[in-house]
Design a protein around this motif. Structure first.
Motif, short mmCIF file in Angstrom:
data_model
loop_
_atom_site.label_atom_id
_atom_site.label_comp_id
_atom_site.label_asym_id
_atom_site.label_seq_id
_atom_site.Cartn_x
_atom_site.Cartn_y
_atom_site.Cartn_z
N PRO A 1 0.64 -1.37 0.13
CA PRO A 1 0.04 -0.37 0.07
C PRO A 1 0.46 1.69 -0.19
CG PRO A 1 -0.03 -0.99 2.29
CD PRO A 1 0.21 -1.61 1.86
N ASP A 2 0.84 2.47 0.03
CA ASP A 2 0.55 3.49 0.04
C ASP A 2 1.43 4.07 1.18
OD1 ASP A 2 1.83 6.54 -0.82
OD2 ASP A 2 -0.27 7.13 -1.40
N VAL A 3 2.70 4.17 1.36
CA VAL A 3 2.33 4.54 2.81
C VAL A 3 2.57 5.78 3.36
CG1 VAL A 3 3.78 2.02 3.76
CG2 VAL A 3 5.65 4.23 2.54
N SER A 4 2.38 6.69 2.10
CA SER A 4 2.78 8.37 3.03
C SER A 4 1.91 8.84 3.55
CB SER A 4 3.24 8.66 0.87
OG SER A 4 1.42 8.35 0.71
N ASP A 5 0.62 7.90 3.03
CA ASP A 5 -0.55 8.76 4.35
C ASP A 5 -0.76 7.95 5.62
OD1 ASP A 5 -1.33 10.66 2.92
OD2 ASP A 5 -2.14 10.36 1.05
N MET A 6 -0.39 7.35 5.71
CA MET A 6 -0.18 5.93 6.53
C MET A 6 0.30 6.10 8.30
SD MET A 6 -0.05 1.94 5.04
CE MET A 6 -0.52 1.11 6.07
N PRO A 7 -0.99 6.35 8.87
CA PRO A 7 -0.24 6.78 10.35
C PRO A 7 0.88 5.71 10.90
CG PRO A 7 -2.84 5.80 10.89
CD PRO A 7 -2.62 6.05 9.46
N ALA A 8 1.54 6.12 11.64
CA ALA A 8 2.46 5.44 12.77
C ALA A 8 2.03 4.44 13.58
CB ALA A 8 3.37 6.49 13.24
N ILE A 9 1.55 3.32 14.16
CA ILE A 9 0.80 2.21 15.34
C ILE A 9 2.41 2.33 16.10
CG2 ILE A 9 -0.15 0.68 15.64
CD1 ILE A 9 -1.43 2.62 13.30
N VAL A 10 2.04 2.68 16.97
CA VAL A 10 2.79 3.34 18.37
C VAL A 10 1.90 3.10 20.40
CG1 VAL A 10 4.47 4.91 19.68
CG2 VAL A 10 3.81 5.42 17.40
N ASN A 11 2.56 1.87 20.27
CA ASN A 11 1.95 0.95 21.49
C ASN A 11 3.22 1.71 22.72
OD1 ASN A 11 1.75 -1.73 22.54
ND2 ASN A 11 0.82 -0.41 22.93
N LEU A 12 2.81 2.42 23.53
CA LEU A 12 3.14 2.06 24.86
C LEU A 12 2.94 1.67 25.77
CD1 LEU A 12 3.52 7.14 24.35
CD2 LEU A 12 5.34 5.02 23.89
N ALA A 13 4.03 0.80 26.30
CA ALA A 13 3.66 -0.18 27.07
C ALA A 13 4.41 -0.10 28.94
CB ALA A 13 3.33 -1.38 27.06
N TYR A 14 3.19 -0.22 29.91
CA TYR A 14 3.66 0.45 31.71
C TYR A 14 3.58 -0.35 32.52
CZ TYR A 14 3.63 5.02 29.17
OH TYR A 14 4.44 5.99 28.25
N SER A 15 4.73 -0.45 33.24
CA SER A 15 3.99 -1.18 34.02
C SER A 15 4.30 -2.26 34.34
CB SER A 15 3.79 -0.26 34.96
OG SER A 15 3.80 1.17 35.76
N VAL A 16 4.95 -3.55 33.41
CA VAL A 16 4.87 -4.94 32.78
C VAL A 16 5.26 -5.53 34.92
CG1 VAL A 16 6.81 -5.03 32.16
CG2 VAL A 16 5.15 -7.06 31.59
N HIS A 17 5.75 -4.91 35.15
CA HIS A 17 6.55 -5.34 36.33
C HIS A 17 5.88 -3.72 37.56
CE1 HIS A 17 9.98 -6.78 34.73
NE2 HIS A 17 9.58 -7.83 34.58
#
Length: 845
Positions: free
Chosen positions: A116-132
């Motif tokens: 696909p054309d990636v120029s307009d695709m948003p980044a998918i960012v996952n911020l994951a905290y406190s697994v401990h």
């Protein structure tokens, strides 16, 4: 008048405090008044107190209610029924089109789709905290990160909202987080105490690090033993984030760590070099700048492991994204002294906040690059697979349907393609039956996960490991498998349905159940709890059953219809309920006369005593091993075990129990009278199941009289540079590797096993010699035992001379020593039966 002045003063102090904190976390920032601040909801400034998980979720829900740029998603629940939530943040347009964004993004993962054309695709960012859970700064930073992203009027925040879908896990381990939160808050002084010896900084057992079952969830991304990660991985594969931030804490005297990790030695062998050599260094510049801007010190390229696929920072790397571990020196409370002065909770939170924002910024700035890498990753996986001599792996255990299904579920949960095997196949000297085996082709996007499941790796760039050096899951499941050069078959989309055998109503002498299946112990416990009298055979026999001639191996259950307190109808009902619950086939015979082998009235068949089990836990014992045992008996057997703190042992009458479990640990707190009581109970017929160093303690108290292997270590250099001493010492540890053992299937601990070779997991340098009683070492190592992982030559020689599992007889009782952990991380299904046998058949030894 004085009261009015006091109120005005307090108000001015609050305004000053709020302004001061805003300048501390967000200097120069302007925020929208439409988005409620954390203070407006919590009633305190972030970092003044530890935030309970319910309040954290409540604030996230408030943000979702107040903003059309946020959506709160519940992906599951913990064992203690806390919701596992993900807060999704983007601009209004993206939030209203999440499903189309997701489906378009998934085209990158499947090379059969046109790029696909990636120029307009948003980044998918996952911020994951406190697994401990007792690393709390991340969870607090999640509050500030969400607020900043939604309310900040900065150009950077606007850019991220427009060009990214940010998904925030406030705490992967809510149960452990609340355990630590309550501890820190209940011991907070006024003013807070920085002394490291203060009670606030020293949790009781179990710590908040672990979840409900005392598991380290940052080791569970591969095994999926725990409900938190089962839900997390199911969610993960609906999105395949480009970037995953994994936020942790470390020792108070450190500074801040971010990737890259230690080159080569701490890197996973299946991940492309581009990830380590190029992408990690590209992102590191963003983190360095963020911390430089506030004058925080940091370090990179050292120590932290990125090899084990079960980490939250490594699993994303094997899914075409970039997993990033962050480690902040911990205040482990509200303030704590360190070598650089006092570290405040606010300071730790701010560092996590700054790298959180930097992660989002990097994800957006490099989004097209990361989109192309995601496609490249899965495309090159297929290219690499085409060069692999193994075109597939065939696996399956003909005698254990339940273990087959457990392994199949693991593969499917990780989105690995599996094919039905439609013919009988012999490969590498092993036989695989049609309908009882399956094939995993290597030519698939998840090729690198296939390697992680089946490959045996014994050569490494380094000899020092932060954690496990081997993780071959097929070996952990005790799964017979072999490579294939030709693959074919229909792809399976879900677990195959089970068809169980149960006798028609009739007049029978006995019901019979094979002990080979993984869930046979669950069946046994259920019928014993219903009041059924059950016996076990120590010798094989062949019976003429309702299903024809059937061979029953040692360990098979014999349920005579005589000697039952239940009526015939009640007996059948109990057996049927248990069979359905545990997925077991039940057979019946109208005669006690066997076609071959012993008859059903033989002296080699004896009654099974219903076990009553006590496990010592608490300060000094391994919370991980204790948790593994608790989880195993809860979830795989449904059997209650009594967990007693070491400090309460003086109140225990051991004669109320059949079995005592001692996890690894230090039992020096037990008094002389308590030890005398233990010896008396043991010698009168009790069973102790002893794990690793607990056996060492038993030896020190002369409760057992075994011998240690004393083989001399390989001769090293005359002197070692001081700077190299740590690595040389670390190379002598056994962080976790897999070995081949030889199992005595005639021993009660070997009941139910058909194969005399068994993979075992070792993560200890404790070496016991085989028992002097030649029939009481059920598992010894083969001549060339190493199957996977690193071990030094000197330790390998010691392993060859030592026992994996042995029994010490003490009077009429016995101590069963598990030198290798049969329940490691809730995923060693291949050796769990050894532990089950110790509980149900210990008194048969």
């Amino acid at each position: 008048m004085q009261k009015k002045l006091l109120l005005i003063t307090l108000l001015l102090l609050h305004i000053y405090s709020a302004k001061a904190q805003k300048e501390y976390y967000f200097p120069g920032e302007t925020f929208s008044n439409d988005i409620p601040s954390p203070y407006s909801y919590l009633g305190y400034h972030v970092g003044e107190w530890h935030t309970r998980y319910d309040r954290l979720v409540g604030y996230f829900q408030l943000l979702a209610d107040k903003s059309d740029m946020a959506k709160l998603v519940t992906i599951g629940y913990t064992n203690q029924l806390r919701p596992l939530v993900v807060l999704v943040i983007s601009n209004k347009e993206n939030i209203s089109n999440l499903e189309s964004i997701r489906t378009n993004h998934l085209k990158l993962v499947d090379p059969t789709f046109p790029m696909p054309d990636v120029s307009d695709m948003p980044a998918i960012v996952n911020l994951a905290y406190s697994v401990h859970g007792n690393e709390p700064s991340g969870g607090e930073a999640s509050i500030l990160t969400a607020y900043w992203l939604l309310a900040s009027q900065s150009e950077l925040a606007k850019e991220i909202r427009s060009n990214a879908v940010v998904m925030i896990d406030p705490a992967i381990n809510p149960d452990g987080r609340d355990r630590h939160t309550n501890w820190a808050n209940m011991h907070k002084g006024s003013p807070p105490v920085a002394d490291p010896l203060d009670r606030e900084h020293n949790e009781i057992w179990p710590s908040g690090r672990v979840n409900h079952y005392w598991f380290d969830l940052n080791r569970d991304w591969l095994p999926l033993a725990q409900v938190e990660l089962q839900n997390k991985i199911a969610w993960y594969h609906t999105w395949y984030p480009n970037v995953v931030g994994d936020f942790h804490e470390m020792g108070t005297n450190a500074t801040y760590f971010f990737e890259p990790t230690k080159p080569f030695g701490s890197e996973n062998p299946v991940i492309p070099r581009k990830n380590y050599d190029e992408i990690n260094n590209k992102f590191a510049t963003y983190f360095a700048k963020a911390l430089d801007d506030i004058g925080s010190l940091y370090w990179t390229k050292e120590v932290f492991d990125n090899s084990y696929p079960g980490y939250g920072s490594t699993y994303p790397d094997i899914q075409g994204g970039l997993g990033l571990v962050f480690e902040q020196a911990s205040s482990r409370g509200h303030i704590q002294s360190s070598q650089r002065g006092d570290i405040t909770f606010q300071f730790t939170i701010r560092n996590q906040l700054k790298t959180s924002i930097a992660t989002m910024e990097a994800g957006v700035k490099e989004r097209e690059y990361m989109h192309r890498y995601l496609r490249e990753y899965f495309q090159t996986a297929i290219t690499e697979a085409s060069k692999d001599k193994a075109k597939g792996y065939i696996f399956g255990d003909e005698s254990d349907d339940s273990r087959n299904r457990l392994f199949l579920k693991l593969l499917l949960d990780h989105k690995i393609k599996v094919l039905e095997n439609d013919k009988d196949i012999t490969s590498e000297g092993k036989s695989f039956k049609k309908g009882k085996s399956w094939i995993v082709p290597t030519s698939q996007p998840q090729y690198r996960m296939v390697r992680s499941m089946f490959e045996k790796v014994t050569t490494f760039a380094d000899s020092v490991f932060y954690d496990a050096s081997s993780w071959t899951m097929a070996l952990a499941y005790g799964m017979p498998y072999a490579t294939q050069t030709v693959v074919s078959g229909k792809k399976i989309e879900k677990l195959p349905s089970q068809t169980l055998t149960f006798p028609a109503d009739g007049k029978y002498v006995a019901y019979l159940v094979d002990w080979s299946d993984y869930f046979a112990p669950k069946f046994l416990h259920h019928i014993q709890s219903a009041g059924v009298h059950v016996e076990v055979t120590a010798q094989p026999f062949t019976s003429n059953t309702d299903q024809g001639s059937k061979e029953f191996t040692a360990g098979s259950l014999v349920i005579p219809t005589a000697f039952q307190k239940l009526s015939a109808e009640e007996l059948r009902k109990a057996l049927k309920e248990a069979a359905d619950l545990a997925g077991q086939n039940v057979f019946a015979s109208t005669t006690g006369f066997s076609l071959k082998g012993i008859d059903l009235g033989s002296g080699s068949i004896s009654a099974i005593q219903k076990p009553k089990v006590l496990m010592l836990v608490g300060q000094g014992t391994s919370q991980y091993e204790a948790g593994e045992i608790w989880h195993l008996m809860d979830t795989k057997v449904g059997m209650q075990i009594t967990k007693v703190d070491l400090g309460l042992f003086g109140r225990v009458n051991l004669f109320d129990y059949t079995t005592l479990i001692l996890p690894s640990g230090n039992y020096s707190s037990l008094s002389a009278p308590q030890i005398a009581h233990l010896k008396d109970w043991l010698s009168r017929g009790g069973t102790i199941i002893s794990m690793r160093t607990a056996s060492q303690w038993l030896q020190s108290k002369e409760i057992i009289q075994e011998e240690f292997v004393t083989a001399e270590a390989a001769k090293g250099p005359e002197s070692v540079p001081f700077a190299d001493a740590r690595n040389l010492s670390g190379a002598q540890e056994i962080g976790g590797s897999i070995y081949l053992g030889k199992l005595d299937t005639t021993h009660p601990l070997g009941f139910g096993y058909k194969n005399s070779e068994i993979p075992v997991y070792r993560n200890t340098t404790l070496f016991f010699k085989p028992s002097k009683n030649k029939s009481q070492t059920p598992v010894i190592y083969t001549a060339n035992p190493l199957l996977g992982g690193y071990v030094s030559p000197a330790n390998l020689e010691k392993i060859k001379q030592s026992a994996s599992l042995l029994v010490s007889t003490v009077g009429q009782g016995r101590v069963i020593h598990f030198i290798d952990n049969p329940n490691f991380r809730g995923t060693w299904f291949g050796t769990n039966k050894l532990f089950f046998n110790a509980i149900f058949f210990g008194d048969k030894i």
